[in-house]
Design a protein around this motif. Structure first.
Motif, PDB file in Angstrom:
ATOM      1  N   PHE A  25       0.858  -1.187   0.000  1.00  0.00           N
ATOM      2  CA  PHE A  25       0.000   0.000   0.000  1.00  0.00           C
ATOM      3  C   PHE A  25       0.890   1.232   0.000  1.00  0.00           C
ATOM      4  CE2 PHE A  25       0.651  -1.217   4.378  1.00  0.00           C
ATOM      5  CZ  PHE A  25       0.757  -0.036   5.107  1.00  0.00           C
ATOM      6  N   ALA A  26       0.381   2.305  -0.563  1.00  0.00           N
ATOM      7  CA  ALA A  26       1.203   3.507  -0.746  1.00  0.00           C
ATOM      8  C   ALA A  26       0.396   4.761  -0.434  1.00  0.00           C
ATOM      9  CB  ALA A  26       1.716   3.575  -2.189  1.00  0.00           C
ATOM     10  N   TRP A  27       1.130   5.812  -0.155  1.00  0.00           N
ATOM     11  CA  TRP A  27       0.534   7.131  -0.045  1.00  0.00           C
ATOM     12  C   TRP A  27       1.579   8.187  -0.368  1.00  0.00           C
ATOM     13  CZ3 TRP A  27      -0.069   4.749   5.150  1.00  0.00           C
ATOM     14  CH2 TRP A  27       0.972   5.034   6.005  1.00  0.00           C
ATOM     15  N   ASP A  28       1.098   9.370  -0.655  1.00  0.00           N
ATOM     16  CA  ASP A  28       1.948  10.533  -0.888  1.00  0.00           C
ATOM     17  C   ASP A  28       1.847  11.444   0.329  1.00  0.00           C
ATOM     18  OD1 ASP A  28       2.615   9.732  -3.531  1.00  0.00           O
ATOM     19  OD2 ASP A  28       0.692  10.503  -4.221  1.00  0.00           O
ATOM     20  N   THR A  29       2.940  12.105   0.673  1.00  0.00           N
ATOM     21  CA  THR A  29       2.909  13.052   1.780  1.00  0.00           C
ATOM     22  C   THR A  29       3.464  14.394   1.334  1.00  0.00           C
ATOM     23  OG1 THR A  29       5.130  12.560   2.618  1.00  0.00           O
ATOM     24  CG2 THR A  29       3.311  11.226   3.482  1.00  0.00           C
ATOM     25  N   GLU A  30       3.097  15.403   2.095  1.00  0.00           N
ATOM     26  CA  GLU A  30       3.681  16.729   1.971  1.00  0.00           C
ATOM     27  C   GLU A  30       4.234  17.098   3.340  1.00  0.00           C
ATOM     28  OE1 GLU A  30       1.030  18.993  -1.398  1.00  0.00           O
ATOM     29  OE2 GLU A  30       0.417  19.211   0.698  1.00  0.00           O
ATOM     30  N   LEU A  31       5.482  17.499   3.377  1.00  0.00           N
ATOM     31  CA  LEU A  31       6.103  17.989   4.603  1.00  0.00           C
ATOM     32  C   LEU A  31       5.998  19.509   4.559  1.00  0.00           C
ATOM     33  CD1 LEU A  31       9.271  15.730   4.592  1.00  0.00           C
ATOM     34  CD2 LEU A  31       7.133  15.348   5.799  1.00  0.00           C
ATOM     35  N   LYS A  32       5.375  20.080   5.595  1.00  0.00           N
ATOM     36  CA  LYS A  32       5.093  21.522   5.581  1.00  0.00           C
ATOM     37  C   LYS A  32       5.769  22.225   6.750  1.00  0.00           C
ATOM     38  CE  LYS A  32       0.609  21.010   3.351  1.00  0.00           C
ATOM     39  NZ  LYS A  32      -0.831  21.311   3.450  1.00  0.00           N
ATOM     40  N   ASP A  33       6.223  23.449   6.464  1.00  0.00           N
ATOM     41  CA  ASP A  33       6.838  24.250   7.520  1.00  0.00           C
ATOM     42  C   ASP A  33       5.746  24.940   8.346  1.00  0.00           C
ATOM     43  OD1 ASP A  33       6.042  26.556   6.086  1.00  0.00           O
ATOM     44  OD2 ASP A  33       8.072  26.980   5.367  1.00  0.00           O
ATOM     45  N   SER A  34       6.160  25.739   9.313  1.00  0.00           N
ATOM     46  CA  SER A  34       5.185  26.367  10.216  1.00  0.00           C
ATOM     47  C   SER A  34       4.341  27.435   9.528  1.00  0.00           C
ATOM     48  CB  SER A  34       5.899  26.956  11.438  1.00  0.00           C
ATOM     49  OG  SER A  34       6.798  27.976  11.037  1.00  0.00           O
ATOM     50  N   HIS A  35       4.676  27.784   8.290  1.00  0.00           N
ATOM     51  CA  HIS A  35       3.883  28.742   7.506  1.00  0.00           C
ATOM     52  C   HIS A  35       2.959  28.032   6.525  1.00  0.00           C
ATOM     53  CE1 HIS A  35       6.679  31.611   9.199  1.00  0.00           C
ATOM     54  NE2 HIS A  35       7.681  30.941   8.652  1.00  0.00           N
ATOM     55  N   GLY A  36       2.972  26.707   6.537  1.00  0.00           N
ATOM     56  CA  GLY A  36       2.138  25.928   5.628  1.00  0.00           C
ATOM     57  C   GLY A  36       2.756  25.704   4.260  1.00  0.00           C
ATOM     58  N   GLU A  37       4.019  26.114   4.078  1.00  0.00           N
ATOM     59  CA  GLU A  37       4.710  25.919   2.807  1.00  0.00           C
ATOM     60  C   GLU A  37       5.234  24.488   2.707  1.00  0.00           C
ATOM     61  OE1 GLU A  37       5.118  28.114   0.231  1.00  0.00           O
ATOM     62  OE2 GLU A  37       3.833  29.518   1.336  1.00  0.00           O
ATOM     63  N   VAL A  38       5.074  23.876   1.552  1.00  0.00           N
ATOM     64  CA  VAL A  38       5.569  22.518   1.334  1.00  0.00           C
ATOM     65  C   VAL A  38       7.075  22.581   1.101  1.00  0.00           C
ATOM     66  CG1 VAL A  38       5.451  20.475  -0.149  1.00  0.00           C
ATOM     67  CG2 VAL A  38       3.353  21.757   0.378  1.00  0.00           C
ATOM     68  N   VAL A  39       7.833  21.885   1.966  1.00  0.00           N
ATOM     69  CA  VAL A  39       9.291  21.861   1.827  1.00  0.00           C
ATOM     70  C   VAL A  39       9.771  20.586   1.145  1.00  0.00           C
ATOM     71  CG1 VAL A  39       9.630  23.405   3.786  1.00  0.00           C
ATOM     72  CG2 VAL A  39       9.724  20.924   4.137  1.00  0.00           C
ATOM     73  N   ALA A  40       8.955  19.527   1.196  1.00  0.00           N
ATOM     74  CA  ALA A  40       9.309  18.267   0.539  1.00  0.00           C
ATOM     75  C   ALA A  40       8.035  17.451   0.305  1.00  0.00           C
ATOM     76  CB  ALA A  40      10.290  17.464   1.379  1.00  0.00           C
ATOM     77  N   THR A  41       8.086  16.607  -0.703  1.00  0.00           N
ATOM     78  CA  THR A  41       6.998  15.668  -0.967  1.00  0.00           C
ATOM     79  C   THR A  41       7.604  14.267  -1.023  1.00  0.00           C
ATOM     80  OG1 THR A  41       7.230  15.944  -3.363  1.00  0.00           O
ATOM     81  CG2 THR A  41       5.589  17.337  -2.249  1.00  0.00           C
ATOM     82  N   THR A  42       6.796  13.283  -0.668  1.00  0.00           N
ATOM     83  CA  THR A  42       7.290  11.907  -0.714  1.00  0.00           C
ATOM     84  C   THR A  42       6.237  10.982  -1.300  1.00  0.00           C
ATOM     85  OG1 THR A  42       6.493  11.205   1.478  1.00  0.00           O
ATOM     86  CG2 THR A  42       8.672  12.239   1.378  1.00  0.00           C
ATOM     87  N   ARG A  43       6.723   9.873  -1.793  1.00  0.00           N
ATOM     88  CA  ARG A  43       5.889   8.738  -2.214  1.00  0.00           C
ATOM     89  C   ARG A  43       6.367   7.566  -1.361  1.00  0.00           C
ATOM     90  NH1 ARG A  43       1.150   7.067  -4.067  1.00  0.00           N
ATOM     91  NH2 ARG A  43       1.306   5.193  -5.312  1.00  0.00           N
ATOM     92  N   ASN A  44       5.505   7.040  -0.520  1.00  0.00           N
ATOM     93  CA  ASN A  44       5.863   5.989   0.430  1.00  0.00           C
ATOM     94  C   ASN A  44       5.165   4.693   0.030  1.00  0.00           C
ATOM     95  OD1 ASN A  44       6.107   8.620   1.599  1.00  0.00           O
ATOM     96  ND2 ASN A  44       6.278   7.714   3.607  1.00  0.00           N
ATOM     97  N   LEU A  45       5.940   3.625  -0.078  1.00  0.00           N
ATOM     98  CA  LEU A  45       5.394   2.305  -0.381  1.00  0.00           C
ATOM     99  C   LEU A  45       5.716   1.381   0.787  1.00  0.00           C
ATOM    100  CD1 LEU A  45       4.046   0.249  -2.298  1.00  0.00           C
ATOM    101  CD2 LEU A  45       6.322  -0.147  -3.284  1.00  0.00           C
TER     102      LEU A  45
END
Length: 152
Positions: free
Chosen positions: A124-144
């Motif tokens: 199973f997989a999902w995508d994530t967004e890592l966000k800073d304290s201002h709500g800006e996306v600093v990184a994205t991931t694809r996790n399996l």
């Protein structure tokens, strides 16, 4: 099925202490429920030589929800998770604490567990967004991940 307040508190308390490395990072589990978690990685102990968050800390924060979702959603006496693959894309420097939020549906939980029961395992997989304290996306991931039946 929902988690009791006691179960949520227990998972929140112990998720950041599961491994010594994770505990040293200072990860906090902010919210949990069945199929859901929100976690935070503080900048302070995880900064690099240029004052931004260390890339390995971002990777760790993106990977940890797999274990928390496992604890909140699956029968831990019959199954265990492994990470099969994870891809990360760094979009901008992380200069604050960083949060991640992951949610999977009850239908997905049931499907994954049923397939793992029938076949011994289920990817199973999902995508994530890592966000800073201002709500800006600093990184994205694809996790399996893969849920495996104990004894397989």
């Amino acid at each position: 099925m929902t988690l009791s307040e006691e179960q949520r508190e227990q998972i929140q308390t112990h998720a950041g202490r599961a491994f010594p490395f994770v505990e040293r990072c200072g990860v906090e589990t902010l919210e949990v429920d069945r199929g859901y978690c929100r976690m935070k990685m503080p900048l302070a102990p995880n900064h690099n030589h240029v004052g931004t968050m260390y890339a390995g800390a971002l990777y760790t924060l993106a990977e940890l929800p797999g274990g928390v979702i496992y604890m909140t959603s699956f029968d831990t006496s019959r199954f265990y998770p492994i990470v099969k693959d994870m891809q990360i894309r760094f979009r901008r420097p992380a200069t604050t604490d960083i949060e991640v939020e992951v949610r999977i549906s009850e239908e997905d939980v049931q499907r994954i567990q049923a397939e793992a029961e029938a076949n011994g395992k289920c990817d199973f997989a999902w995508d994530t967004e890592l966000k800073d304290s201002h709500g800006e996306v600093v990184a994205t991931t694809r996790n399996l991940y893969q849920l495996r039946r104990i004894g397989q």
